[in-house]
Write a protein that holds these residues in place. Structure first.
Motif, PDB file in Angstrom:
ATOM      1  N   GLY A 270       0.799  -1.230   0.000  1.00  0.00           N
ATOM      2  CA  GLY A 270       0.000   0.000   0.000  1.00  0.00           C
ATOM      3  C   GLY A 270       0.825   1.269   0.000  1.00  0.00           C
ATOM      4  O   GLY A 270       0.313   2.344  -0.300  1.00  0.00           O
ATOM      5  N   ALA A 297      14.419   0.415 -14.553  1.00  0.00           N
ATOM      6  CA  ALA A 297      13.476  -0.597 -14.047  1.00  0.00           C
ATOM      7  C   ALA A 297      13.795  -1.973 -14.618  1.00  0.00           C
ATOM      8  O   ALA A 297      13.547  -2.987 -13.972  1.00  0.00           O
ATOM      9  CB  ALA A 297      12.045  -0.202 -14.401  1.00  0.00           C
ATOM     10  N   PHE A 309       3.575  -0.374 -10.952  1.00  0.00           N
ATOM     11  CA  PHE A 309       3.507  -1.370 -12.044  1.00  0.00           C
ATOM     12  C   PHE A 309       3.683  -2.772 -11.483  1.00  0.00           C
ATOM     13  O   PHE A 309       4.452  -2.984 -10.543  1.00  0.00           O
ATOM     14  CB  PHE A 309       4.627  -1.079 -13.053  1.00  0.00           C
ATOM     15  CG  PHE A 309       4.136  -0.474 -14.343  1.00  0.00           C
ATOM     16  CD1 PHE A 309       3.687   0.837 -14.367  1.00  0.00           C
ATOM     17  CD2 PHE A 309       4.087  -1.212 -15.522  1.00  0.00           C
ATOM     18  CE1 PHE A 309       3.219   1.403 -15.550  1.00  0.00           C
ATOM     19  CE2 PHE A 309       3.630  -0.650 -16.714  1.00  0.00           C
ATOM     20  CZ  PHE A 309       3.192   0.665 -16.715  1.00  0.00           C
ATOM     21  N   GLY A 310       3.011  -3.722 -12.086  1.00  0.00           N
ATOM     22  CA  GLY A 310       3.163  -5.125 -11.698  1.00  0.00           C
ATOM     23  C   GLY A 310       2.200  -5.503 -10.601  1.00  0.00           C
ATOM     24  O   GLY A 310       1.713  -4.642  -9.859  1.00  0.00           O
TER      25      GLY A 310
END
Ligand code: SDX
Length: 437
Positions: A270, A297, A309-310
């Motif tokens: 989070g 990245a 991302f991911g």
């Protein structure tokens, strides 16, 4: 004739021994192999760091399909709930598994509204923190401290106690979140206003001043309510699993939720919404050298990751990110194109465009997740960076407490106690210190 149970056969090629393990099929999603008898039958543990392929429990609350990018609360698609429902109604759905009737909703809303105030003694907990304390540190502490105020007896199996604890937590999280902000900014504590809605009350408690009237922008109220719906629950994510594990020892709900808040705080979970903005600001300040950051990245020697991302489960678009991106665009239109946050949004859109044309991200199914655009909305509403994960925790508290309640009610539930793959020293005798080399 009894139905033949579905099984899988597991054969230990080193001994030739085979066992049958039952298959348990869900109402929706991926079937499971029941490995509870694996150790007693074949003498093995399973090995699954991070629980990538492990179902830790039965649950009826939320369904995810990572391959299809599907999220449903109680079977209702997140897109429909985002469009047609509101956060409090979603809270009822997550807690009870059904949407409320008009009468049930009115009673629930009233119950929550009349538990939003905090015990006056709790004010002294806030003043124990440094003014520059991160609001998440305050939230972890104060929510855990609710155990000292609302946990009179230890009987978690008392339905009435759990009902009150669930409602108190949902009701008080916005007040604790707002007071964390007020304390950090040297502002007087504000009190909830019973005539205001849930999101509106939070904005009022956070931003109102004793010196002038404050009426939250209705557009901001709607956007915040939507953000809270999208963050309300997400199956067995790290923080929810933390709440379940903490609660499995029959620890009280407030202490268990406090453990979940601590887990959510991490930037891999989070805390990513705060990390995304820091990343976007760095990129904007580097004259938008997006390719440089994309290459970082991808570089295994570089610890930098594209924040937002991911996802462990979504190997397709996170449906929440798609909704948030559109809301972000609308909100920036509302606050005016000249908004300083427009550049952050444009940079985020450019990152998404470039990444989704790059084989590194496409081959690893790395798409924007719920955190990629949410921070820009919060910034544009005047919510500071260090309050982002607090908003996430406030929203997710209903998911946490719903799973806690489901676990306490589950007859199969037992204290969580994983085993390990031990790779330490073999047995040896103690050596006196003067004998050691
Ligand atoms: C949330 O679980 C939930 O449901 C969480 C959540 C919720 O609602 O509760 O959805 C909320 O936590 C969203 C995620 C927020 N975190 C971030 O945005 C931080 C950045 N993302 C990553 O750290 C990562 O993608 C995770 C933590 C989200 C998921 O990690 P996994 O599932 O353990 O995947 P992985 O680390 O094994 O990555 C697989 C591959 C690796 O490369 P290879 O070893 O195959 O070469 O993808 C790469 C990783 O290096 N990778 C990334 C990347 N994420 C994964 N590379 C660059 N940038 C990234 N963001």
């Amino acid at each position: 004739m009894s139905e033949k149970k579905e099984t899988v056969t597991l054969t230990d090629n080193s001994t030739g021994e085979s066992i049958e393990l039952p298959i348990i099929r869900p109402t929706n999603g991926i079937p499971t192999i029941d490995v509870r008898s694996l150790y007693s039958q074949l003498g093995y543990f399973t090995f699954d760091p991070g629980f990538v392929s492990t179902a830790s429990c039965r649950s009826k609350i939320t369904f995810l399909d990572g391959e299809q990018g599907i999220l449903q609360y109680g079977g209702y698609p997140i897109e429909q709930l985002a469009e047609q429902s509101n956060y409090l109604e979603v809270c009822y759905l997550l807690l009870h598994g059904e949407l409320p009737s008009a009468e049930e909703y009115a009673e629930f809303k009233n119950d929550i509204t009349y538990h939003t105030a905090l015990h006056e003694a709790l004010k002294r907990f806030f003043s124990g923190f440094r003014r520059d304390a991160h609001p998440m540190a305050i939230m972890v502490g104060v929510v855990g401290a609710l155990s000292a105020f609302y946990h009179k007896h230890k009987n978690l199996h008392d339905e009435d106690y759990r009902h009150k604890a669930v409602h108190r937590l949902i009701a008080k999280m916005p007040t604790i979140a707002a007071w964390s902000y007020r304390y950090a900014n040297g502002l007087p504590f504000t009190y909830p206003q019973n005539h205001l809605g849930y999101a509106e009350n939070f904005l009022h408690m956070t931003f109102s001043l004793p010196t002038e009237e404050y009426v939250p922008d209705p557009f901001f109220v709607k956007a915040l309510d939507l953000i809270m719906i999208l963050h309300a629950d997400h199956e067995q994510n790290a923080s929810t699993s933390t709440v379940r594990l903490a609660g499995s020892s029959e620890s009280n709900p407030f202490a268990s939720i406090s453990a979940g808040i601590a887990s959510l705080w991490g930037p891999a979970h989070g805390g990513a919404n705060e990390a995304v903005i820091k990343m976007l600001v760095d990129i904007v300040e580097s004259d938008n050298d997006v390719p440089y950051y994309i290459n970082r990245a991808k570089d295994k020697e570089d610890r930098f990751r594209l924040m937002g991302f991911g996802h462990r489960v979504y190997k397709n678009h996170d449906p929440r990110a798609t909704i948030i991106r559109e809301t972000c665009h609308q909100l920036l239109e509302h606050v005016g194109k000249g908004s300083e946050y427009q550049e952050l949004f444009d940079t985020a859109v450019e990152i998404e465009r470039i990444a989704l044309e790059d084989d590194y991200f496409v081959s690893r199914n790395l798409y924007p997740n719920v955190d990629f655009y949410s921070g820009i909305i919060l910034l544009a509403m005047g919510i500071p960076l260090n309050m982002f994960t607090v908003i996430f925790a406030m929203s997710r508290s209903v998911g946490w407490i719903s799973h806690w309640n489901e676990m306490i009610n589950d007859p199969e539930s037992k204290i969580g106690r994983p085993r390990q793959l031990y790779e330490g020293a073999l047995p040896r005798d103690f050596v006196e210190i003067d004998q050691r080399s």
